[in-house]
Write an enzyme that holds these catalytic residues in place. Structure first.
Site, mmCIF file in Angstrom:
data_model
loop_
_atom_site.group_PDB
_atom_site.id
_atom_site.type_symbol
_atom_site.label_atom_id
_atom_site.label_comp_id
_atom_site.label_asym_id
_atom_site.label_seq_id
_atom_site.Cartn_x
_atom_site.Cartn_y
_atom_site.Cartn_z
ATOM 1 N N LYS A 112 0.832 -1.214 0.000
ATOM 2 C CA LYS A 112 0.000 0.000 0.000
ATOM 3 C C LYS A 112 0.858 1.252 0.000
ATOM 4 C CE LYS A 112 -4.311 -1.690 1.534
ATOM 5 N NZ LYS A 112 -5.490 -1.600 2.270
ATOM 6 N N LYS A 201 -1.995 -11.886 -6.231
ATOM 7 C CA LYS A 201 -3.428 -12.078 -5.932
ATOM 8 C C LYS A 201 -4.312 -11.128 -6.747
ATOM 9 C CE LYS A 201 -4.031 -8.764 -2.337
ATOM 10 N NZ LYS A 201 -4.890 -8.176 -1.398
ATOM 11 N N LYS A 204 -8.418 -5.506 -5.727
ATOM 12 C CA LYS A 204 -9.383 -4.423 -5.947
ATOM 13 C C LYS A 204 -8.729 -3.198 -6.540
ATOM 14 C CE LYS A 204 -11.117 -4.434 -1.515
ATOM 15 N NZ LYS A 204 -11.875 -3.932 -0.381
HETATM 16 P P1 TYM Z 1 -10.265 -6.248 1.898
HETATM 17 O O1 TYM Z 1 -11.393 -5.303 1.821
HETATM 18 O O2 TYM Z 1 -9.030 -5.931 1.135
HETATM 19 O O3 TYM Z 1 -10.724 -7.689 1.434
HETATM 20 C C1 TYM Z 1 -11.911 -8.285 1.917
HETATM 21 C C2 TYM Z 1 -11.721 -9.783 2.061
HETATM 22 O O4 TYM Z 1 -11.384 -10.375 0.789
HETATM 23 C C3 TYM Z 1 -10.234 -11.208 0.925
HETATM 24 N N1 TYM Z 1 -9.496 -11.184 -0.344
HETATM 25 C C4 TYM Z 1 -9.208 -12.282 -1.057
HETATM 26 N N2 TYM Z 1 -9.451 -13.593 -0.854
HETATM 27 C C5 TYM Z 1 -9.018 -14.452 -1.783
HETATM 28 N N3 TYM Z 1 -8.356 -14.085 -2.908
HETATM 29 C C6 TYM Z 1 -8.081 -12.778 -3.161
HETATM 30 N N4 TYM Z 1 -7.452 -12.429 -4.261
HETATM 31 C C7 TYM Z 1 -8.500 -11.808 -2.200
HETATM 32 N N5 TYM Z 1 -8.401 -10.455 -2.133
HETATM 33 C C8 TYM Z 1 -9.009 -10.097 -0.982
HETATM 34 C C9 TYM Z 1 -9.448 -10.549 2.059
HETATM 35 O O5 TYM Z 1 -8.542 -11.454 2.640
HETATM 36 C C10 TYM Z 1 -10.550 -10.139 3.001
HETATM 37 O O6 TYM Z 1 -10.931 -11.214 3.829
HETATM 38 N N6 TYM Z 1 -8.251 -5.153 6.308
HETATM 39 C C11 TYM Z 1 -9.302 -5.898 5.673
HETATM 40 C C12 TYM Z 1 -10.682 -5.525 6.154
HETATM 41 C C13 TYM Z 1 -10.856 -5.592 7.633
HETATM 42 C C14 TYM Z 1 -11.108 -6.747 8.409
HETATM 43 C C15 TYM Z 1 -11.245 -6.286 9.744
HETATM 44 C C16 TYM Z 1 -11.209 -8.101 8.103
HETATM 45 C C17 TYM Z 1 -10.868 -4.509 8.480
HETATM 46 N N7 TYM Z 1 -11.097 -4.941 9.739
HETATM 47 C C18 TYM Z 1 -11.472 -7.185 10.792
HETATM 48 C C19 TYM Z 1 -11.441 -8.976 9.158
HETATM 49 C C20 TYM Z 1 -11.571 -8.526 10.478
HETATM 50 C C21 TYM Z 1 -9.246 -5.617 4.182
HETATM 51 O O7 TYM Z 1 -8.738 -4.635 3.739
HETATM 52 O O8 TYM Z 1 -9.886 -6.533 3.421
#
Ligand code: TYM
Length: 333
Positions: A112, A201, A204
């Site tokens: 990031k 991976k 987004k």
């Molecule tokens: P975020 O918004 O980037 O992603 C949301 C969820 O999607 C999963 N993910 C994936 N899984 C499989 N393959 C991929 N290519 C892939 N890209 C993303 C992420 O692992 C995630 O589960 N910091 C976190 C959000 C967050 C959170 C929390 C999660 C904030 N507080 C507390 C759990 C508990 C995030 O940015 O996820």
């Protein structure tokens, strides 16, 4: 007493099938067994510059995605992170026990930082919110006595730091303060790779739209993107480590088509990439179409109502935990 799960998605970028398969799909199953809390983490989203109107739109859209995927607001609490001020308060307290070294070792911080500075991520120019972003995530999780955090593999390091800080706090202020959470991931869904590069991976924030299938993509877009997806050398449809691009596409096929990878291989014996890709497109479209229809049926007002009542469900839990923490560290109440 049921065990608790907590998870969230940031309202940023284009939510893709990786987010669904890595996280949300599992939540739908787990909600039957666990006391479930799902958050739209808007405070995490602002670590990168966001257009305010766009952020509001995305926040509602993420909640619609949860609901269309099958999250049941009668069984779970769905809410917006910024509606519960305790997340930020607990984060501050946890900031005081976290170490800068721990945060600078986070791989997501490095990624990031690079994205946000435009100069390769020189430390001086990285917004502070990107640096201590994981502490806010730690606060999200610990505030609710979470037992299990269902996420994709890219978040495992953040769950590890959650455990570290919970243990550190407990040692200093009382062993029974925070529950030590575990992560929950599934083998095939944990890391869906980019369609344009199977070594990284699906993301987004990818520069090219050919990296991902967005949950909002229409049929033509899906067909165009899958046609362009990179494949490996050879022509057989086989699921193995040394064909990472094909392995990723078979994973997507198997998870969205409800077949195991071996069954997918069997379907394409004697056939080539072009047959496989056109079937894969249809499997994805068949998943996306009803999903998008459900999203379109939901009005913004209805969704906001669900989010507000979700916040009222979790607020007493957050308050109780924060008061307990404040007492332990010596704040006057
Ligand atoms: P975020 O918004 O980037 O992603 C949301 C969820 O999607 C999963 N993910 C994936 N899984 C499989 N393959 C991929 N290519 C892939 N890209 C993303 C992420 O692992 C995630 O589960 N910091 C976190 C959000 C967050 C959170 C929390 C999660 C904030 N507080 C507390 C759990 C508990 C995030 O940015 O996820």
């Amino acid at each position: 007493m049921k065990k608790r799960i907590f998870s969230g998605v940031a309202p940023s970028g284009n939510l893709h099938i990786g987010n669904y398969l890595g996280a949300i799909k599992n939540w739908v199953k787990l909600q039957e067994e666990y006391d479930s809390i799902f958050c739209v983490v808007d405070m995490h989203a602002i670590t990168m510059p966001r257009d305010p109107e766009e952020l509001r739109k995305k926040t509602i859209e993420i909640a619609k995605i949860y609901l269309a995927a099958g999250i049941d607001p009668e069984k779970c609490a769905i809410f917006i992170q910024s509606h519960i001020a305790e997340h930020a308060e607990l984060m501050w307290i946890l900031n005081t026990i976290a170490k800068t070294g721990e945060l600078s070792r986070m791989t997501q911080f490095k990624d990031k930082a690079e994205l946000s500075t435009g100069d390769g991520g020189s430390f001086e120019n990285v917004p502070l919110g990107i640096f201590n972003y994981p502490i806010l995530m730690v606060a999200d999780i610990l505030l609710y006595n979470t037992d299990l955090v269902p996420v994709g593999e890219d978040q495992l390091q953040h769950i590890e730091i959650t455990r570290t800080l919970a243990n550190r706090f407990n040692k200093r202020f009382g062993e029974d303060t925070f529950v030590i959470p575990k992560s929950f991931i599934t083998r095939e869904g944990q890391r869906i790779m980019g369609l344009d590069n199977p070594m990284k991976k699906m993301s987004k924030s990818a520069k090219s739209e050919y990296n991902y299938i967005a949950l909002s993509d229409d049929a033509e877009t899906v067909r165009r993107k899958i046609k362009k997806a990179v494949t490996d050398s050879g022509s057989e449809i086989v699921y193995c480590e040394d064909k990472p691009a094909l392995k990723n596409l078979i994973n997507i096929y198997s998870l969205l088509g409800n077949k195991n990878p071996k069954e997918v291989e069997k379907l394409f014996i004697g056939k080539g990439y072009s047959d496989f890709k056109s079937d894969l497109s249809e499997v994805i479209i068949n998943f996306l179409k009803p999903f998008q229809e459900k999203m379109n049926e939901l009005s913004d007002e209805k969704v906001l109502g669900i989010l507000r009542s979700g916040a009222e469900k979790v607020r007493p839990l957050a308050r109780k935990k924060l008061i307990e923490v404040k007492k332990k560290i010596g704040f006057m109440l």
